[in-house]
Design a protein around this motif. Structure first.
Motif, short mmCIF file in Angstrom:
data_model
loop_
_atom_site.label_atom_id
_atom_site.label_comp_id
_atom_site.label_asym_id
_atom_site.label_seq_id
_atom_site.Cartn_x
_atom_site.Cartn_y
_atom_site.Cartn_z
N ARG A 82 3.17 23.94 91.44
CA ARG A 82 2.51 22.93 92.28
C ARG A 82 1.24 22.39 91.63
O ARG A 82 0.55 21.55 92.20
CB ARG A 82 2.16 23.55 93.64
CG ARG A 82 3.37 23.85 94.49
CD ARG A 82 2.99 24.61 95.75
NE ARG A 82 2.54 25.97 95.46
CZ ARG A 82 2.03 26.78 96.35
NH1 ARG A 82 1.86 26.39 97.58
NH2 ARG A 82 1.66 28.01 96.01
N GLN A 126 -0.51 35.45 94.08
CA GLN A 126 -1.72 34.88 93.50
C GLN A 126 -1.41 34.11 92.22
O GLN A 126 -2.01 33.07 91.95
CB GLN A 126 -2.74 35.99 93.22
CG GLN A 126 -3.27 36.66 94.48
CD GLN A 126 -4.17 37.85 94.17
OE1 GLN A 126 -3.85 38.67 93.31
NE2 GLN A 126 -5.29 37.94 94.86
N ASP A 128 1.27 32.48 91.73
CA ASP A 128 1.82 31.20 92.18
C ASP A 128 0.72 30.18 92.45
O ASP A 128 0.90 28.98 92.20
CB ASP A 128 2.65 31.40 93.45
CG ASP A 128 3.94 32.18 93.20
OD1 ASP A 128 4.40 32.19 92.05
OD2 ASP A 128 4.47 32.77 94.15
N ARG A 129 -0.42 30.64 92.97
CA ARG A 129 -1.52 29.72 93.27
C ARG A 129 -2.28 29.28 92.03
O ARG A 129 -2.96 28.26 92.03
CB ARG A 129 -2.50 30.36 94.26
CG ARG A 129 -1.91 30.67 95.61
CD ARG A 129 -2.93 30.51 96.73
NE ARG A 129 -4.18 31.19 96.47
CZ ARG A 129 -4.43 32.46 96.80
NH1 ARG A 129 -3.47 33.19 97.35
NH2 ARG A 129 -5.60 33.01 96.55
N LEU A 183 -9.37 31.92 91.78
CA LEU A 183 -8.78 32.10 93.11
C LEU A 183 -9.84 31.92 94.19
O LEU A 183 -9.58 31.35 95.25
CB LEU A 183 -8.16 33.50 93.24
CG LEU A 183 -6.79 33.70 92.61
CD1 LEU A 183 -6.43 35.18 92.61
CD2 LEU A 183 -5.73 32.88 93.33
N ASN A 186 -10.38 28.39 94.98
CA ASN A 186 -9.21 27.71 95.58
C ASN A 186 -8.67 28.59 96.71
O ASN A 186 -7.61 29.16 96.61
CB ASN A 186 -8.14 27.50 94.50
CG ASN A 186 -6.96 26.70 95.01
OD1 ASN A 186 -7.08 25.96 95.97
ND2 ASN A 186 -5.83 26.88 94.37
N ARG A 187 -9.46 28.70 97.78
CA ARG A 187 -9.12 29.63 98.84
C ARG A 187 -7.85 29.19 99.57
O ARG A 187 -7.69 28.02 99.90
CB ARG A 187 -10.29 29.76 99.83
CG ARG A 187 -11.54 30.30 99.17
CD ARG A 187 -12.62 30.62 100.18
NE ARG A 187 -13.83 31.08 99.51
CZ ARG A 187 -14.00 32.31 99.06
NH1 ARG A 187 -13.04 33.20 99.19
NH2 ARG A 187 -15.13 32.66 98.45
N PRO A 188 -6.97 30.15 99.85
CA PRO A 188 -5.69 29.80 100.48
C PRO A 188 -5.83 29.47 101.96
O PRO A 188 -6.77 29.92 102.63
CB PRO A 188 -4.87 31.08 100.29
CG PRO A 188 -5.89 32.17 100.27
CD PRO A 188 -7.09 31.59 99.57
N GLU A 192 -0.76 30.74 103.30
CA GLU A 192 -0.86 31.41 102.02
C GLU A 192 -1.42 32.82 102.16
O GLU A 192 -0.97 33.75 101.48
CB GLU A 192 -1.72 30.59 101.06
CG GLU A 192 -1.05 29.31 100.58
CD GLU A 192 -1.96 28.52 99.66
OE1 GLU A 192 -1.68 28.47 98.46
OE2 GLU A 192 -2.95 27.96 100.17
N ARG A 193 -2.39 32.98 103.06
CA ARG A 193 -2.94 34.32 103.28
C ARG A 193 -1.88 35.25 103.86
O ARG A 193 -1.78 36.41 103.46
CB ARG A 193 -4.16 34.23 104.20
CG ARG A 193 -5.39 33.61 103.55
CD ARG A 193 -6.64 33.91 104.34
NE ARG A 193 -6.60 33.31 105.67
CZ ARG A 193 -7.04 32.08 105.95
NH1 ARG A 193 -7.55 31.32 104.98
NH2 ARG A 193 -7.00 31.62 107.19
N ASP A 196 0.53 36.12 101.16
CA ASP A 196 -0.07 37.13 100.28
C ASP A 196 0.06 38.53 100.87
O ASP A 196 0.38 39.49 100.17
CB ASP A 196 -1.55 36.82 100.02
CG ASP A 196 -1.74 35.75 98.96
OD1 ASP A 196 -0.74 35.34 98.36
OD2 ASP A 196 -2.90 35.35 98.72
N GLN A 234 8.52 28.51 97.54
CA GLN A 234 8.22 29.45 96.47
C GLN A 234 9.40 29.56 95.50
O GLN A 234 10.54 29.19 95.84
CB GLN A 234 7.92 30.84 97.07
CG GLN A 234 6.72 30.86 97.99
CD GLN A 234 5.45 30.43 97.30
OE1 GLN A 234 4.98 31.08 96.37
NE2 GLN A 234 4.89 29.31 97.71
#
Length: 317
Positions: A82, A126, A128-129, A183, A186-188, A192-193, A196, A234
């Motif tokens: 992404r 993580q 992935d982000r 990370l 760029n907080r999810p 996303e959290r 995780d 994902q």
């Protein structure tokens, strides 16, 4: 050394990079490439003319390493997952060699550090982000990684085995710090959290043969449908993620533990040895038995060979 397009592609493939189709490369294409090893790390220095490349997804068996690309000269736009990053000199980006990638660059030079996934202390979610996201190489932890990568590509030679391993550990630690810092920038979001947390839950329970989407959903007080929705964008579904991580643990253990295939498979949740063997072969392209045999042969050769220094090497053509 100077190499043509075929030689460069061969060298990159040997180092674990995906095959790239370069739309701008002609008969006069020339590049400089050199590889050096530092313990479990491989550093690849590459200088190319203007390029526009596309790389396709690769099989899971090519996913042992992640790649940290550090620009030293020129500019490039690179997209994976992404993320899409605009990189200038000193900037860096994390890439996954198993995923499709596209990039356009001016005449440029960069150093790529191939790092075994197991060495980094970041979870798959993580990763992935972070894939395809620019990390500033002029400030903060990213600047340390950038400077170290550029210097290491020139000076990694003559290390004794123990020194190389300790030095590699220091490099990996700096990379981990830079990734964790990014990370934080760029907080999810809530999804996303939650994803995780679910990924961490899965990772902690891979050895449980009963681990399944219904049980995971119940443990997090959500529906199975909601669980699958969280993972729909994902690379892997929930079931595929469980299967992949179990297989990765099995492969790592079979390569170095000396335990039997049946014991290792059972330890990581595969109750049926026949099913495990078929799944392993379908995923990696070779059997678990072949991996054990190959590792045994390498171990025997190492024990009978004289000790060598673990230093750098530069390929020539």
């Amino acid at each position: 050394m100077v190499s043509n397009l075929d030689a460069v592609q061969d060298e990159l493939a040997a180092s674990g990079f995906p095959p790239l189709a370069n739309k701008l490369a002609g008969r006069g294409f020339r590049a400089r490439i050199a590889t050096r090893d530092l313990g479990p790390l491989r550093l690849v220095s590459l200088a190319t003319p203007e390029s526009a490349c596309v790389g396709r997804e690769r099989d899971a068996r090519d996913g042992e390493n992640l790649a940290v690309k550090v620009m030293t000269r020129g500019r490039t736009r690179i997209g994976q997952g992404r993320g899409e990053a605009e990189l200038g000199p000193a900037d860096l980006v994390l890439l996954d060699p198993t995923r499709g990638v596209r990039f356009e660059s001016t005449a440029s030079a960069h150093v790529t550090i191939l790092v075994p996934r197991r060495e980094l202390r970041i979870r798959p979610a993580q990763v992935d982000r972070l894939i395809g996201v620019r990390i500033d190489g002029n400030n903060g932890p990213g600047a340390l990684v950038s400077a170290l990568a550029r210097e290491s590509a020139r000076s990694v030679t003559g290390f004794r085995a123990g020194d190389a391993l300790r030095s590699a550990a220091a490099v990996v630690e700096l990379i981990s710090v830079a990734l964790e810092a990014r990370l934080g920038d760029n907080r999810p979001g809530p999804d996303e959290r939650l994803r995780d947390r679910i990924t961490g839950y899965i990772e902690a329970r891979l050895a449980d043969p009963g681990l399944s989407p219904p049980g995971i959903a119940a443990a997090h007080h959500i529906s199975v449908r909601r669980l699958h929705k969280l993972f729909e964008d994902q690379p892997l579904t929930v079931a595929a993620l469980i299967r992949r991580r179990r297989l990765e643990h099995c492969r790592a253990e079979l390569a170095g533990s000396g335990r039997t295939i049946t014991a290792v498979a059972a330890r990581w949740g595969f109750a049926d040895p026949t099913h495990f063997s078929k799944l392993f072969k379908a995923t990696y392209g070779y059997t678990a038995r072949a991996l054990v045999t190959s590792n045994s042969a390498r171990t025997t050769k190492t024990l009978t060979a004289p000790p060598e220094q673990d230093g750098g090497r530069q390929q020539t053509r």
